[in-house]
Scaffold this motif. Structure first.
Motif, PDB file in Angstrom:
ATOM      1  N   ARG A 123       0.835  -1.203   0.000  1.00 33.20           N
ATOM      2  CA  ARG A 123       0.000   0.000   0.000  1.00 33.20           C
ATOM      3  C   ARG A 123       0.867   1.248   0.000  1.00 33.20           C
ATOM      4  O   ARG A 123       0.587   2.198   0.706  1.00 33.20           O
ATOM      5  CB  ARG A 123      -0.920  -0.032   1.216  1.00 33.20           C
ATOM      6  N   ASP A 124       1.928   1.235  -0.817  1.00 32.56           N
ATOM      7  CA  ASP A 124       2.874   2.352  -0.811  1.00 32.56           C
ATOM      8  C   ASP A 124       2.533   3.429  -1.834  1.00 32.56           C
ATOM      9  O   ASP A 124       3.313   4.341  -2.056  1.00 32.56           O
ATOM     10  CB  ASP A 124       4.284   1.836  -1.094  1.00 32.56           C
ATOM     11  N   GLY A 125       1.416   3.295  -2.505  1.00 26.71           N
ATOM     12  CA  GLY A 125       1.024   4.322  -3.466  1.00 26.71           C
ATOM     13  C   GLY A 125       1.643   4.106  -4.835  1.00 26.71           C
ATOM     14  O   GLY A 125       2.476   3.210  -5.025  1.00 26.71           O
ATOM     15  N   ILE A 126       1.195   4.924  -5.774  1.00 25.14           N
ATOM     16  CA  ILE A 126       1.652   4.816  -7.162  1.00 25.14           C
ATOM     17  C   ILE A 126       2.107   6.194  -7.628  1.00 25.14           C
ATOM     18  O   ILE A 126       1.478   7.206  -7.294  1.00 25.14           O
ATOM     19  CB  ILE A 126       0.507   4.250  -8.028  1.00 25.14           C
ATOM     20  N   LEU A 127       3.208   6.213  -8.365  1.00 29.32           N
ATOM     21  CA  LEU A 127       3.764   7.482  -8.829  1.00 29.32           C
ATOM     22  C   LEU A 127       3.605   7.581 -10.343  1.00 29.32           C
ATOM     23  O   LEU A 127       4.043   6.690 -11.072  1.00 29.32           O
ATOM     24  CB  LEU A 127       5.250   7.518  -8.443  1.00 29.32           C
ATOM     25  N   MET A 128       2.949   8.655 -10.788  1.00 24.19           N
ATOM     26  CA  MET A 128       2.842   8.898 -12.236  1.00 24.19           C
ATOM     27  C   MET A 128       3.803  10.030 -12.566  1.00 24.19           C
ATOM     28  O   MET A 128       3.780  11.067 -11.886  1.00 24.19           O
ATOM     29  CB  MET A 128       1.417   9.306 -12.597  1.00 24.19           C
ATOM     30  N   VAL A 129       4.639   9.833 -13.579  1.00 24.77           N
ATOM     31  CA  VAL A 129       5.644  10.858 -13.875  1.00 24.77           C
ATOM     32  C   VAL A 129       5.513  11.371 -15.305  1.00 24.77           C
ATOM     33  O   VAL A 129       4.993  10.677 -16.186  1.00 24.77           O
ATOM     34  CB  VAL A 129       7.084  10.329 -13.640  1.00 24.77           C
ATOM     35  N   ALA A 130       6.022  12.593 -15.509  1.00 24.02           N
ATOM     36  CA  ALA A 130       6.017  13.198 -16.841  1.00 24.02           C
ATOM     37  C   ALA A 130       7.453  13.324 -17.320  1.00 24.02           C
ATOM     38  O   ALA A 130       8.260  14.008 -16.695  1.00 24.02           O
ATOM     39  CB  ALA A 130       5.367  14.573 -16.786  1.00 24.02           C
ATOM     40  N   ALA A 131       7.757  12.626 -18.434  1.00 28.46           N
ATOM     41  CA  ALA A 131       9.114  12.693 -18.983  1.00 28.46           C
ATOM     42  C   ALA A 131       9.136  13.406 -20.332  1.00 28.46           C
ATOM     43  O   ALA A 131      10.197  13.574 -20.923  1.00 28.46           O
ATOM     44  CB  ALA A 131       9.688  11.286 -19.124  1.00 28.46           C
ATOM     45  N   ASP A 132       7.972  13.776 -20.844  1.00 29.12           N
ATOM     46  CA  ASP A 132       7.931  14.554 -22.090  1.00 29.12           C
ATOM     47  C   ASP A 132       6.652  15.397 -22.092  1.00 29.12           C
ATOM     48  O   ASP A 132       5.854  15.337 -21.152  1.00 29.12           O
ATOM     49  CB  ASP A 132       8.030  13.639 -23.332  1.00 29.12           C
ATOM     50  N   ASP A 133       6.480  16.170 -23.165  1.00 29.97           N
ATOM     51  CA  ASP A 133       5.340  17.100 -23.192  1.00 29.97           C
ATOM     52  C   ASP A 133       4.007  16.364 -23.150  1.00 29.97           C
ATOM     53  O   ASP A 133       3.062  16.800 -22.498  1.00 29.97           O
ATOM     54  CB  ASP A 133       5.394  17.968 -24.460  1.00 29.97           C
ATOM     55  N   GLN A 134       3.961  15.246 -23.858  1.00 28.14           N
ATOM     56  CA  GLN A 134       2.687  14.516 -23.882  1.00 28.14           C
ATOM     57  C   GLN A 134       2.325  13.977 -22.493  1.00 28.14           C
ATOM     58  O   GLN A 134       1.196  14.125 -22.033  1.00 28.14           O
ATOM     59  CB  GLN A 134       2.743  13.375 -24.890  1.00 28.14           C
TER      60      GLN A 134
END
Ligand SMILES: Cc1cc2nc3c(=O)[nH]c(=O)nc-3n(C[C@H](O)[C@H](O)[C@H](O)COP(=O)(O)OP(=O)(O)OC[C@H]3O[C@@H](n4cnc5c(N)ncnc54)[C@H](O)[C@@H]3O)c2cc1C
Length: 416
Positions: A98-109
């Motif tokens: 239950r450590d959560g989820i990380l969404m990341v942005a590596a480009d403009d889209q």
């Protein structure tokens, strides 16, 4: 139930399919003291349920906040107690984190997509945390310097789906469920609007005596239509292949990281799963060069940490997709046949709520949450579709990997 389910029959309930859905339902019905038989053509958990990434992530997954999102969120909320029961009864740990989820942005889209997620989830009042590049890199060392910001969803979780399905089967067995592995259901006998029995065949090819029961539950994943087509029922469930790669890692990945349609999922001990593709290639479970290329290219953009990791294995599984990408739950035209299939990308997430709703339906005739939107009879047969029952391509038969598959699949969620 309309009749005493414990009358002189081979079983009260026959569940067809020993994936996470069939096992979870069998588990719940056995807790209600019904005599349950599970028919499984291979090994329990040997298909999509063993092939999945195990994310329990409605917030990280969904783009629409509708009744289906609520169903997914309700199932996520059931997970802690569900896991506790299964672990206690099976004596197995299922790797629930239950450590959560990380969404990341590596480009403009990615960045545009994340901004949209942030706006819409904030509007809905869903909890999520905006992280600077520095904070993202602190949490997960080894991500690309191109990663510029992220969203952390504390409420989304993940589980080792292989272990979960095995533990569910073991817990169900301990409650008295009879598992018939390597035994395929080959035909449902219907008389007077009811299924009276199911014919089965062993892996050796030998036909067995038909099994009669008060109720039958169809939880055969993307193969479900093989049993309904001969009865003249239209059930547009088809396979959507997803390929996965597993690496060994000297360090634990601290949490799930995803960018666009690609993701890394930690798997103990010190493994990382990297996914995935969404391809309409019929019942083919091959791992392909194109699939691997697409996964690695996507993951490389945000996670160059993969470059030194040792490749362990790759596999493919077949998600049970439907014409509207929603599950198929409840009774159809046959009085004692319940459908529990078509969970597409969310079967691991949806297992607890599906098991609860299907067992309520069977035991009491009603459900604590409406399943009207998922009724099996909602699909209208089109003449062109009839030939696809049990073969390929309700949505098109060409292979699609990477971003293009998202367009084919409409906008119901990301790829898992
Ligand atoms: C690569 C990939 C990643 C995924 N990631 C996620 C994720 O992160 N989170 C999530 O929630 N979901 C995920 N999914 C989706 C999830 O795996 C499925 O929705 C779920 O496993 C469906 O479960 P099921 O029990 O309906 O199907 P299955 O697991 O396919 O089980 C059906 C079973 O029925 C058996 N069967 C079929 N026909 C017969 C017959 N005639 N007689 C007897 N047995 C029969 C089969 O052998 C099979 O074992 C992913 C799927 C894939 C492929």
């Amino acid at each position: 139930m309309g009749e005493n389910p414990s009358s002189a029959r081979t079983a009260d309930v026959v569940v067809i399919g020993g994936g996470v859905i069939g096992c979870a339902i069998a588990f719940r019905l056995a807790q209600a003291h019904l005599k349950v038989v599970v028919l499984e053509r291979g090994e329990p958990g040997g298909e999509a349920s063993g092939a999945a990434a195990g994310m329990i992530a409605p917030q990280g997954e969904m783009v629409n906040f509708d009744a289906f999102f609520e169903l997914c969120a309700a199932s996520r909320d059931l997970y802690p107690s569900f896991v506790e029961e299964v672990e206690e009864l099976s004596g197995e740990s299922v790797g629930y984190r239950r450590d959560g989820i990380l969404m990341v942005a590596a480009d403009d889209q990615h960045s545009r997509e994340l901004e949209e997620v942030s706006r819409s989830q904030t509007r809905q009042g869903l909890p999520l945390e905006r992280l600077t590049a520095e904070s993202v890199h602190e949490r997960v060392p080894g991500l690309s310097p191109a990663v510029r910001w992220g969203l952390f969803v504390r409420g989304d979780h993940w589980v080792d789906n292989e272990r979960l399905t095995r533990a569910l089967a073991k817990a169900a067995e301990r409650l008295g469920v009879a598992f018939r592995a390597h035994t395929a259901a080959t035909r449902l006998h219907v008389a007077g609007g009811r299924v009276s029995s199911v014919e089965t065949r062993s892996a050796s090819g030998a036909a067995n005596s038909p099994i009669s029961a008060g109720h039958f539950i169809l939880a055969a994943g993307c193969w479900s239509c093989e049993l309904t087509a001969p009865l003249g029922m239209y059930l547009p469930v088809q396979p959507c292949r997803g390929q996965m790669i597993e690496f060994e890692s000297p360090r634990e990945l601290p949490l799930v990281v995803r960018a666009g349609h690609h993701y890394l999922v930690p798997r103990a001990p010190r493994r990382i799963l990297v996914g995935t593709t969404a391809e309409y290639a019929g019942y083919q479970k091959e791992v392909t060069g194109e699939g691997l290329r697409s996964i690695l290219e996507g993951a490389w953009r945000f996670a160059p940490l993969l470059k030194d990791l040792r490749f362990r294995r790759a596999w493919a599984g077949l998600r049970p997709d439907t014409a509207d990408h929603l599950p198929v739950l409840g009774y159809g035209e046959v009085e004692n046949l319940i459908f529990a299939t078509g969970h597409f990308r969310n079967g691991i997430l949806l297992a607890p709520v599906t098991a609860r709703l299907i067992s309520e339906l069977l035991l009491t005739g009603s459900t604590s949450r409406s399943i009207e939107a998922y009724r099996p009879t909602r699909f209208k047969a089109r003449p062109a579709d009839d030939s696809t029952q049990g073969s390929t391509g309700l949505l098109g038969s060409s292979a699609a990997t990477g971003e293009s598959a998202g367009a084919m699949n409409g906008s119901r969620g990301k790829k898992t």
